[in-house]
Design a protein around this motif. Sequence first.
Motif, PDB file in Angstrom:
ATOM      1  N   THR A   9      13.060 -41.631   1.068  1.00 57.14           N
ATOM      2  CA  THR A   9      12.316 -42.259   2.158  1.00 57.14           C
ATOM      3  C   THR A   9      12.394 -41.365   3.390  1.00 57.14           C
ATOM      4  O   THR A   9      13.430 -40.772   3.684  1.00 57.14           O
ATOM      5  CB  THR A   9      12.889 -43.644   2.494  1.00 57.14           C
ATOM      6  N   PRO A  11      10.243 -40.982   7.528  1.00 60.64           N
ATOM      7  CA  PRO A  11       9.820 -41.881   8.601  1.00 60.64           C
ATOM      8  C   PRO A  11       8.970 -43.012   8.028  1.00 60.64           C
ATOM      9  O   PRO A  11       8.502 -42.927   6.889  1.00 60.64           O
ATOM     10  CB  PRO A  11       8.992 -40.972   9.524  1.00 60.64           C
ATOM     11  N   VAL A  12       8.773 -44.060   8.800  1.00 59.40           N
ATOM     12  CA  VAL A  12       8.028 -45.222   8.304  1.00 59.40           C
ATOM     13  C   VAL A  12       6.691 -44.788   7.707  1.00 59.40           C
ATOM     14  O   VAL A  12       5.910 -44.071   8.336  1.00 59.40           O
ATOM     15  CB  VAL A  12       7.799 -46.241   9.445  1.00 59.40           C
ATOM     16  N   LYS A  14       6.261 -42.748   5.176  1.00 60.09           N
ATOM     17  CA  LYS A  14       6.250 -41.373   4.690  1.00 60.09           C
ATOM     18  C   LYS A  14       7.425 -41.141   3.739  1.00 60.09           C
ATOM     19  O   LYS A  14       8.426 -41.853   3.765  1.00 60.09           O
ATOM     20  CB  LYS A  14       6.354 -40.384   5.855  1.00 60.09           C
ATOM     21  N   ASP A  16      10.036 -37.913   2.191  1.00 62.75           N
ATOM     22  CA  ASP A  16      10.539 -36.560   2.371  1.00 62.75           C
ATOM     23  C   ASP A  16      10.862 -35.990   0.999  1.00 62.75           C
ATOM     24  O   ASP A  16      11.534 -36.649   0.190  1.00 62.75           O
ATOM     25  CB  ASP A  16      11.812 -36.536   3.229  1.00 62.75           C
ATOM     26  N   LEU A  47       9.224 -47.738   1.935  1.00 58.01           N
ATOM     27  CA  LEU A  47       8.495 -46.835   2.830  1.00 58.01           C
ATOM     28  C   LEU A  47       8.008 -47.566   4.074  1.00 58.01           C
ATOM     29  O   LEU A  47       8.045 -47.006   5.175  1.00 58.01           O
ATOM     30  CB  LEU A  47       7.318 -46.204   2.090  1.00 58.01           C
ATOM     31  N   HIS A  48       7.562 -48.795   3.918  1.00 56.53           N
ATOM     32  CA  HIS A  48       7.153 -49.573   5.087  1.00 56.53           C
ATOM     33  C   HIS A  48       8.334 -49.801   6.031  1.00 56.53           C
ATOM     34  O   HIS A  48       8.155 -49.849   7.255  1.00 56.53           O
ATOM     35  CB  HIS A  48       6.572 -50.923   4.652  1.00 56.53           C
ATOM     36  N   GLY A  50      10.933 -47.715   6.226  1.00 56.35           N
ATOM     37  CA  GLY A  50      11.477 -46.444   6.663  1.00 56.35           C
ATOM     38  C   GLY A  50      12.890 -46.201   6.151  1.00 56.35           C
ATOM     39  O   GLY A  50      13.660 -45.447   6.741  1.00 56.35           O
ATOM     40  N   GLY A  51      13.235 -46.831   5.026  1.00 55.98           N
ATOM     41  CA  GLY A  51      14.570 -46.685   4.449  1.00 55.98           C
ATOM     42  C   GLY A  51      15.106 -48.023   4.006  1.00 55.98           C
ATOM     43  O   GLY A  51      14.351 -48.970   3.764  1.00 55.98           O
ATOM     44  N   SER A  64      18.097 -43.236   4.823  1.00 59.64           N
ATOM     45  CA  SER A  64      17.193 -42.705   3.816  1.00 59.64           C
ATOM     46  C   SER A  64      17.814 -42.861   2.432  1.00 59.64           C
ATOM     47  O   SER A  64      19.022 -42.700   2.263  1.00 59.64           O
ATOM     48  CB  SER A  64      16.910 -41.229   4.100  1.00 59.64           C
TER      49      SER A  64
END
Length: 349
Positions: A9, A11-12, A14, A16, A47-48, A50-51, A64
């Motif tokens: 995971t 940033p919100v 997105k 990596d 993902l929504h 952000g972790g 993450s």
Amino acid sequence: MATMKSVQTGPVGKIDVVDVERPVPGPKDVLMRIRACGICGTDVTFLHMGGMPSRGAAGGDLVSVPLGHEPAGEIVEVGDEVTDLKVGDRVVVNPQDAPTGIIGCGGKFGGMSEYLLIENAVAGKSVAVFPDTVPFDVAALNEPMAVARHAVNRSEAKPSDKVVVFGAGPIGLGATIWLKLRGVEHVVVADVIPERLETALSVGADAVINSATEDITARLTELHGQAANALGQARAGTDIYIDAAGAPAVFNATIAAAQWGAKMVMVAVQKKSDAIDLAGMLRSELTLIASQGYPTEIFEVTQEIAEHHERFAKLISHRIPFAEAERAFELTLTPGAAEKVVVTFGDEA
């Protein structure tokens, strides 16, 4: 130090793709090379967010986590004490069996990586071997199809039952396949997307309902005959309702249509809903059954998926190379853009 690429995971909204140390198997472990991994709605949830919330972090801070709990691949290294698995075995995984946490759902390891360590590897418990007649991308459906199978098992559907499945995503379509393989005579699938309904018919649904344009109760009555609730009010003759959509409208539609003694199986993750018409449930003596995960089904489904792999392959809408993982997750995050996305690694055949 050997490294590999792994999806985590970011940033919100997105991901990596990071370089991490490639795991080294201990004496009781195996290392598998991932050849395909499905993307699930649970991944989208992470993902929504952000972790994931960390139990050790103050104030509900997010950390993450590696993603991917629907992997299929081949064993490339075997620990000295492992006797029932060998290099070259093609395997699917029970993500909930990992001692360091659920694979791809907050655990130490994720299946959306080039390699995955299977700790304390035992055939039939942590992994299951599947035949080389099954493509890796179809084998990667094993975990979500176990979820669908558990919902059908919870329904206790009999061949004589008339069933409707709400939601023609992977779980709903998987449930449809399992119902038909179970011998259920008539299975209807309801959804709002015409393309999904076409897929439902192609995997064996006897009829479909576009719930955006058709009256569900009227259509079910047409298909399953007329019955009544406990007060004698006219209702559809449907015996079992399976909610694989998770939308508040599904509960309302079920209560409006349910005959006396009908059952509703809730397998979808529920979105925040309006008040449920409990009085309507009472008038039909509607039984609500929750279905969570796959207590016993994770490898019960493996050989049947192998036997019917061409049918299950129809559930996959997109096969995206791992080099384009960002695009694969963007597709999944975009409502209506994809049904089931499987990320492939190298030659996935």
